[in-house]
Design a protein around this motif. Structure first.
Motif, PDB file in Angstrom:
ATOM      1  N   SER A 275       0.825  -1.218   0.000  1.00  0.00           N
ATOM      2  CA  SER A 275       0.000   0.000   0.000  1.00  0.00           C
ATOM      3  C   SER A 275       0.849   1.254   0.000  1.00  0.00           C
ATOM      4  O   SER A 275       0.519   2.258  -0.641  1.00  0.00           O
ATOM      5  N   ALA A 276       1.967   1.228   0.755  1.00  0.00           N
ATOM      6  CA  ALA A 276       2.837   2.398   0.834  1.00  0.00           C
ATOM      7  C   ALA A 276       3.347   2.778  -0.546  1.00  0.00           C
ATOM      8  O   ALA A 276       3.379   3.961  -0.912  1.00  0.00           O
ATOM      9  N   LYS A 277       3.730   1.789  -1.322  1.00  0.00           N
ATOM     10  CA  LYS A 277       4.261   2.061  -2.663  1.00  0.00           C
ATOM     11  C   LYS A 277       3.156   2.527  -3.611  1.00  0.00           C
ATOM     12  O   LYS A 277       3.380   3.365  -4.483  1.00  0.00           O
ATOM     13  N   ILE A 278       1.940   1.977  -3.447  1.00  0.00           N
ATOM     14  CA  ILE A 278       0.806   2.415  -4.276  1.00  0.00           C
ATOM     15  C   ILE A 278       0.499   3.886  -4.011  1.00  0.00           C
ATOM     16  O   ILE A 278       0.275   4.665  -4.948  1.00  0.00           O
ATOM     17  N   LEU A 279       0.511   4.271  -2.734  1.00  0.00           N
ATOM     18  CA  LEU A 279       0.223   5.665  -2.384  1.00  0.00           C
ATOM     19  C   LEU A 279       1.314   6.601  -2.870  1.00  0.00           C
ATOM     20  O   LEU A 279       1.038   7.728  -3.295  1.00  0.00           O
ATOM     21  N   GLU A 280       2.548   6.153  -2.795  1.00  0.00           N
ATOM     22  CA  GLU A 280       3.662   6.995  -3.243  1.00  0.00           C
ATOM     23  C   GLU A 280       3.474   7.436  -4.685  1.00  0.00           C
ATOM     24  O   GLU A 280       3.806   8.571  -5.055  1.00  0.00           O
ATOM     25  N   ALA A 281       2.916   6.564  -5.501  1.00  0.00           N
ATOM     26  CA  ALA A 281       2.708   6.896  -6.911  1.00  0.00           C
ATOM     27  C   ALA A 281       1.702   8.025  -7.079  1.00  0.00           C
ATOM     28  O   ALA A 281       1.708   8.737  -8.089  1.00  0.00           O
ATOM     29  N   ALA A 282       0.821   8.197  -6.070  1.00  0.00           N
ATOM     30  CA  ALA A 282      -0.198   9.254  -6.147  1.00  0.00           C
ATOM     31  C   ALA A 282       0.282  10.557  -5.545  1.00  0.00           C
ATOM     32  O   ALA A 282      -0.267  11.629  -5.840  1.00  0.00           O
ATOM     33  N   PHE A 283       1.324  10.502  -4.700  1.00  0.00           N
ATOM     34  CA  PHE A 283       1.757  11.698  -3.972  1.00  0.00           C
ATOM     35  C   PHE A 283       2.188  12.840  -4.898  1.00  0.00           C
ATOM     36  O   PHE A 283       1.976  14.009  -4.583  1.00  0.00           O
ATOM     37  N   CYS A 284       2.787  12.511  -6.020  1.00  0.00           N
ATOM     38  CA  CYS A 284       3.273  13.577  -6.903  1.00  0.00           C
ATOM     39  C   CYS A 284       2.134  14.377  -7.531  1.00  0.00           C
ATOM     40  O   CYS A 284       2.371  15.436  -8.117  1.00  0.00           O
ATOM     41  N   TYR A 285       0.893  13.873  -7.402  1.00  0.00           N
ATOM     42  CA  TYR A 285      -0.271  14.597  -7.927  1.00  0.00           C
ATOM     43  C   TYR A 285      -0.974  15.404  -6.832  1.00  0.00           C
ATOM     44  O   TYR A 285      -1.975  16.075  -7.098  1.00  0.00           O
ATOM     45  N   LEU A 286      -0.473  15.302  -5.604  1.00  0.00           N
ATOM     46  CA  LEU A 286      -1.139  15.928  -4.456  1.00  0.00           C
ATOM     47  C   LEU A 286      -0.291  17.047  -3.880  1.00  0.00           C
ATOM     48  O   LEU A 286      -0.014  17.098  -2.680  1.00  0.00           O
ATOM     49  N   GLY A 287       0.080  17.954  -4.731  1.00  0.00           N
ATOM     50  CA  GLY A 287       0.977  19.043  -4.318  1.00  0.00           C
ATOM     51  C   GLY A 287       0.409  19.983  -3.292  1.00  0.00           C
ATOM     52  O   GLY A 287       1.157  20.719  -2.639  1.00  0.00           O
TER      53      GLY A 287
END
Length: 566
Positions: A275-287
């Motif tokens: 899950s941590a890695k899945i979320l990391e992929a979304a973080f760059c869109y959540l500036g």
């Protein structure tokens, strides 16, 4: 001009009708308004300047109807005010807050009758009222009358499946809705599409809270599909829904379309290492993200072992909560590279991660690069002497620090002097928790000295409970310094369960200090036993200081009920 009303034959609505004036023969006049007015004046003069009987009757009828409506409205307003006062609430046209009011079925009927008279209502909160469950349809049927509604809170109302369906239908009539809270209603789980189906692209919803709703993995997948339509979403809370982790791929994919999101809470959602890695992929869109809560996901440990580079892209992050995530030694090493880069961080919670104790000295020393830090929670992390020393050295660089929790770290005992400079410099410190830290007499004496010098003048909450190695001399020095804490509201010096001990002469100093603290409301002193003389002193104290809750508790409470005072 003669004004009457008639029903529109096509839709049954009441609409105004303006009749053309008639001449003495009963024929309607035509022509420009000025000529009509002139002719009308001449007719009135001919008739002795008396209005026609029909016109007079109509005017009288309309006046009576208007007065009746005003009286009905006034009566209803008065009833609304009485209802609000009965519940201890203030009636406001745009806000109806009935949160935790113990509403009855009859009260629900009153709420229903109020809605037609609140056309400008923007906020409706009936959370924490068990009787709402099974009756919500009576309220939702009136939603079309409050189409300006922006905030709807129905948390913990024991909603039924029928209620959930009724909410979905009602939301179609509230296009202005910006906040929806359905938390702590288990019937929402498995039925989420029935509730949120009306949310379409362009929805104004900004805050969506679905805490502990028994959401299924299918509900999670639905959320993932819904998120791209919620372009205005700023707060998403899916906490305490253990199956969300099973559909996190879909949720994370949807998060990539929520660029305005400021708060993301996934507390206790069954997240795993993957899950941590899945979320990391979304973080760059959540500036724009300000708060990230991944706490109480015990299977998350190990998920940060590879350097979480995407986490560092959350440059506006102010709150990071990773407590009780079973962080591994390698997780801590990786986070050491990232957390110091979050220069806007104000709150950091790493508590209840036992591996922090032997691996966090580098991380804690690098916290000096977070000058905006206000809250540091690192309790129950099994800190060792070296890690505590690193923390103490870094903490002098936190000028804005307001909250510190070091409880359940035994290494603090005998070493509080390492925090001496921090305690002197932390002029903003409001909360200090040192429960079960194995403090010794020298530690408390040091704290008393710092207090007397006025360095902790802003302190509001102080927890020294479960430190059973402090002798009477230490408690006496501490109690004599307490009056210098003029903003102190809560103090806890309770002992461990089953560790009863007689109070020393310092008890009199404590009571005297309490009379000099204008803000004090709570005193925790469980498992301290009192002599007969001290019991009498406490009796007198409780009679004079009626705004203070003295929690003596334990076995003594049953024997001496007067010792617990409201």
């Amino acid at each position: 001009m003669n004004q009457t009303r008639k029903k529109n034959s096509s839709n049954g609505e009441i609409c105004p009708r303006f009749d053309l004036p008639t001449n003495s023969s009963g024929v309607q006049n035509s022509g420009p308004p000025k000529l009509q007015a002139k002719k009308e004046n001449e007719d009135l003069k001919t008739a002795g300047s008396q209005p026609r009987e029909g016109w007079q009757k109509t005017a009288t009828l309309d006046t009576a109807e208007a007065l009746g409506s005003e009286m009905d409205l006034g009566s209803r307003t008065e009833k609304n005010d009485q209802f609000s006062q009965k519940l201890g609430k203030k009636a406001v046209d745009k806000c109806l807050d009935l949160n935790n009011c113990g509403l009855t079925a009859a009260d629900i009927g009153e709420v229903v009758s109020m809605l037609p008279f609140l056309p400008d209502l923007e906020e409706l909160d009936i959370s924490w009222n068990d009787s709402v469950g099974g009756t919500l349809h009576s309220i939702t049927h009136q939603m079309c009358l409050v189409s300006k509604l922006k905030i709807l809170r129905l948390g913990c109302c024991r909603l039924t499946t029928e209620d959930v369906q009724a909410i979905g239908e009602a939301l179609e009539a509230t296009p202005e809705l910006e906040e929806l809270n359905l938390s702590w209603n288990s019937k929402v789980g498995g039925n989420l599409p029935l509730v949120l189906h009306s949310f379409q692209k362009g929805s104004k919803i900004q805050k969506l809270e679905l805490v502990d709703c028994a959401l299924t993995s299918e509900d999670g997948a639905f959320v993932g599909q819904l998120l791209p339509k919620l372009q205005n979403l700023e707060v998403l809370d899916l906490s305490i829904n253990g199956s969300i982790g099973d559909s996190l791929d879909s949720v994370a994919q949807g998060l990539k379309s929520t660029s305005n999101l400021k708060v993301l809470k996934l507390h206790s959602c069954g997240l795993s290492q993957k899950s941590a890695k899945i979320l990391e992929a979304a973080f760059c869109y959540l500036g724009e993200l300000r708060k990230l809560d991944l706490s109480c996901n015990k299977e998350l440990g190990g998920g940060f072992e590879d350097t979480p580079a995407q986490l560092a892209m959350l440059t506006h992050l102010e709150v990071l909560d990773l407590h009780q995530c079973s962080l591994t030694t390698n997780d801590v090493v990786s986070l050491t590279q990232v957390i110091p880069l979050l220069s806007n961080l104000q709150e950091l919670d790493l508590s209840a991660n036992k591996k922090m104790g032997c691996s966090s000295d580098n991380l804690l020393s690098r916290l000096r690069f977070l000058p905006a830090l206000k809250s540091l929670l690192i309790n129950n992390c099994a800190l060792e002497r070296d890690t505590f020393t690193a923390l103490a050295e870094a903490s002098i660089h936190f000028p804005a620090l307001e909250i510190v929790n070091l409880s359940w770290n035994k290494c603090v005992g005998g070493n509080l002097k390492l925090l001496l400079e921090t305690l002197k410099l932390s002029t903003s410190l409001q909360v200090l928790r040192l429960s079960s830290c194995s403090l010794v007499t020298e530690d408390v004496a040091l704290l008393a000295s710092v207090i007397r010098m006025g360095h902790l003048a802003k302190l509001q909450k102080l927890d020294l409970s479960y430190n059973d190695s402090i002798c009477d001399t230490g408690w006496a020095a501490f109690c004599q310094s307490v009056p210098f804490l003029q903003e102190l509201a809560e103090l806890d010096i309770s002992r461990r369960p089953s560790h009863f001990r007689d109070c020393g002469p310092w008890f009199r100093h404590l009571l005297r200090a309490m009379t000099k603290l204008p803000a004090i409301t709570e005193i925790g002193m469980k498992r301290w036993t009192l002599s007969a003389a001290q019991e009498e002193e406490l009796r007198s104290f409780t009679q004079d200081q009626r705004g203070i809750h003295f929690d003596h508790g334990g076995a003594q409470e049953a024997e001496f009920p007067c010792l617990t005072k409201l």
